[in-house]
Write a protein that holds these residues in place. Structure first.
Motif, PDB file in Angstrom:
ATOM      1  N   MET A   1       2.748   4.505  -4.387  1.00 42.88           N
ATOM      2  CA  MET A   1       3.150   3.990  -3.099  1.00 42.88           C
ATOM      3  C   MET A   1       4.408   3.212  -2.704  1.00 42.88           C
ATOM      4  N   GLU A   2       5.151   3.272  -3.854  1.00 42.93           N
ATOM      5  CA  GLU A   2       6.742   3.221  -3.785  1.00 42.93           C
ATOM      6  C   GLU A   2       7.274   4.113  -2.910  1.00 42.93           C
ATOM      7  N   HIS A   3       7.051   5.370  -2.924  1.00 43.03           N
ATOM      8  CA  HIS A   3       7.719   6.365  -2.353  1.00 43.03           C
ATOM      9  C   HIS A   3       7.323   6.300  -0.800  1.00 43.03           C
ATOM     10  N   ARG A   4       6.129   5.821  -0.450  1.00 44.05           N
ATOM     11  CA  ARG A   4       5.811   5.439   1.028  1.00 44.05           C
ATOM     12  C   ARG A   4       6.983   4.266   1.538  1.00 44.05           C
ATOM     13  N   ALA A   5       7.105   3.315   0.553  1.00 41.02           N
ATOM     14  CA  ALA A   5       8.067   2.300   1.107  1.00 41.02           C
ATOM     15  C   ALA A   5       9.324   2.795   1.376  1.00 41.02           C
ATOM     16  N   HIS A   6       9.958   3.777   0.464  1.00 41.41           N
ATOM     17  CA  HIS A   6      11.401   4.466   0.760  1.00 41.41           C
ATOM     18  C   HIS A   6      11.336   5.118   1.832  1.00 41.41           C
ATOM     19  N   LEU A   7      10.310   5.915   2.319  1.00 45.02           N
ATOM     20  CA  LEU A   7      10.290   6.650   3.354  1.00 45.02           C
ATOM     21  C   LEU A   7      10.301   5.999   4.673  1.00 45.02           C
ATOM     22  N   LEU A   8       9.465   4.765   4.684  1.00 45.88           N
ATOM     23  CA  LEU A   8       9.411   3.910   5.673  1.00 45.88           C
ATOM     24  C   LEU A   8      10.711   3.290   5.885  1.00 45.88           C
ATOM     25  N   ALA A   9      11.438   3.142   4.861  1.00 52.02           N
ATOM     26  CA  ALA A   9      12.849   2.181   4.764  1.00 52.02           C
ATOM     27  C   ALA A   9      13.975   3.201   5.670  1.00 52.02           C
ATOM     28  N   ILE A  10      13.622   4.492   5.189  1.00 49.53           N
ATOM     29  CA  ILE A  10      14.575   5.480   6.110  1.00 49.53           C
ATOM     30  C   ILE A  10      14.203   5.412   7.369  1.00 49.53           C
ATOM     31  N   ALA A  11      13.100   5.837   7.827  1.00 50.77           N
ATOM     32  CA  ALA A  11      12.463   5.716   9.150  1.00 50.77           C
ATOM     33  C   ALA A  11      13.073   4.669  10.005  1.00 50.77           C
ATOM     34  N   ALA A  12      13.109   3.358   9.508  1.00 50.47           N
ATOM     35  CA  ALA A  12      13.522   1.985   9.922  1.00 50.47           C
ATOM     36  C   ALA A  12      14.826   2.179  10.436  1.00 50.47           C
ATOM     37  N   PHE A  13      15.792   2.708   9.112  1.00 43.42           N
ATOM     38  CA  PHE A  13      17.266   2.691   9.320  1.00 43.42           C
ATOM     39  C   PHE A  13      17.393   3.593  10.574  1.00 43.42           C
TER      40      PHE A  13
END
Length: 92
Positions: A1-13
Protein backbone atom coordinates in the motif's frame (compact mmCIF):
# COMPACT_ATOMS: atom_id res chain seq x y z
CA UNK A 1 0.00 0.00 0.00
CA UNK A 2 3.04 2.26 0.15
CA UNK A 3 2.81 2.75 -3.62
CA UNK A 4 -0.80 3.88 -3.27
CA UNK A 5 0.31 6.59 -0.85
CA UNK A 6 2.99 7.83 -3.27
CA UNK A 7 0.50 7.95 -6.13
CA UNK A 8 -2.01 9.87 -4.01
CA UNK A 9 0.72 12.31 -2.93
CA UNK A 10 1.51 13.07 -6.58
CA UNK A 11 -2.21 13.54 -7.35
CA UNK A 12 -2.53 15.90 -4.37
CA UNK A 13 0.51 17.88 -5.55
CA UNK A 14 -1.01 18.32 -9.02
CA UNK A 15 -4.37 19.37 -7.53
CA UNK A 16 -2.68 21.95 -5.27
CA UNK A 17 -0.69 23.24 -8.21
CA UNK A 18 -3.84 23.78 -10.27
CA UNK A 19 -5.49 25.69 -7.40
CA UNK A 20 -2.45 27.83 -6.69
CA UNK A 21 -2.16 31.46 -7.64
CA UNK A 22 -0.40 31.71 -10.99
CA UNK A 23 -1.38 28.17 -11.98
CA UNK A 24 -1.51 29.16 -15.66
CA UNK A 25 2.21 30.00 -15.52
CA UNK A 26 2.98 26.73 -13.72
CA UNK A 27 1.55 24.73 -16.62
CA UNK A 28 4.42 26.04 -18.76
CA UNK A 29 7.13 25.12 -16.22
CA UNK A 30 9.61 22.69 -17.78
CA UNK A 31 9.80 20.66 -14.57
CA UNK A 32 6.05 20.04 -14.57
CA UNK A 33 6.28 19.00 -18.22
CA UNK A 34 9.03 16.53 -17.30
CA UNK A 35 6.91 15.17 -14.43
CA UNK A 36 3.93 14.68 -16.74
CA UNK A 37 6.19 12.93 -19.25
CA UNK A 38 7.52 10.64 -16.52
CA UNK A 39 3.96 9.81 -15.43
CA UNK A 40 3.17 8.94 -19.04
CA UNK A 41 6.09 6.49 -19.02
CA UNK A 42 4.63 4.75 -15.95
CA UNK A 43 1.55 3.61 -17.86
CA UNK A 44 3.52 2.40 -20.87
CA UNK A 45 3.18 -1.32 -21.64
CA UNK A 46 6.87 -1.45 -22.63
CA UNK A 47 9.53 -2.65 -20.16
CA UNK A 48 12.11 -0.13 -18.97
CA UNK A 49 9.67 2.34 -17.43
CA UNK A 50 11.99 3.28 -14.56
CA UNK A 51 14.87 4.25 -16.84
CA UNK A 52 12.65 6.23 -19.22
CA UNK A 53 10.90 8.04 -16.36
CA UNK A 54 14.24 8.85 -14.71
CA UNK A 55 15.66 10.15 -17.99
CA UNK A 56 12.62 12.44 -18.40
CA UNK A 57 13.37 13.88 -14.95
CA UNK A 58 17.14 14.18 -15.48
CA UNK A 59 19.08 16.95 -17.16
CA UNK A 60 21.59 15.04 -19.27
CA UNK A 61 23.44 18.09 -20.55
CA UNK A 62 27.06 17.64 -19.52
CA UNK A 63 28.15 21.03 -20.82
CA UNK A 64 30.14 22.91 -18.22
CA UNK A 65 28.94 26.38 -17.31
CA UNK A 66 31.30 29.33 -17.27
CA UNK A 67 29.57 30.45 -14.11
CA UNK A 68 27.36 28.54 -11.70
CA UNK A 69 23.82 29.80 -12.28
CA UNK A 70 22.22 28.64 -9.03
CA UNK A 71 22.86 26.67 -5.87
CA UNK A 72 20.63 23.73 -6.72
CA UNK A 73 19.85 21.57 -9.75
CA UNK A 74 16.75 22.04 -11.88
CA UNK A 75 15.89 18.33 -11.95
CA UNK A 76 14.83 18.30 -15.59
CA UNK A 77 16.11 19.52 -18.93
CA UNK A 78 14.87 22.98 -19.84
CA UNK A 79 13.13 23.44 -23.18
CA UNK A 80 15.48 24.72 -25.82
CA UNK A 81 18.54 24.39 -23.60
CA UNK A 82 21.43 22.16 -24.61
CA UNK A 83 21.66 19.04 -26.76
CA UNK A 84 19.50 16.92 -24.45
CA UNK A 85 16.60 19.33 -23.98
CA UNK A 86 13.00 18.25 -24.39
CA UNK A 87 12.81 20.19 -27.66
CA UNK A 88 15.77 18.34 -29.19
CA UNK A 89 14.20 15.03 -28.08
CA UNK A 90 10.96 15.89 -29.88
CA UNK A 91 12.85 16.67 -33.10
CA UNK A 92 14.34 13.18 -33.27
Amino acid sequence: MEHRAHLLAIAAFLDRLERAQGAADAAEDFRLGALRGALHELVSPEPGRVMRAQMRLSDQDLTLLDLRDSQSAYGAPQRGEGPHSLDSEAEQ
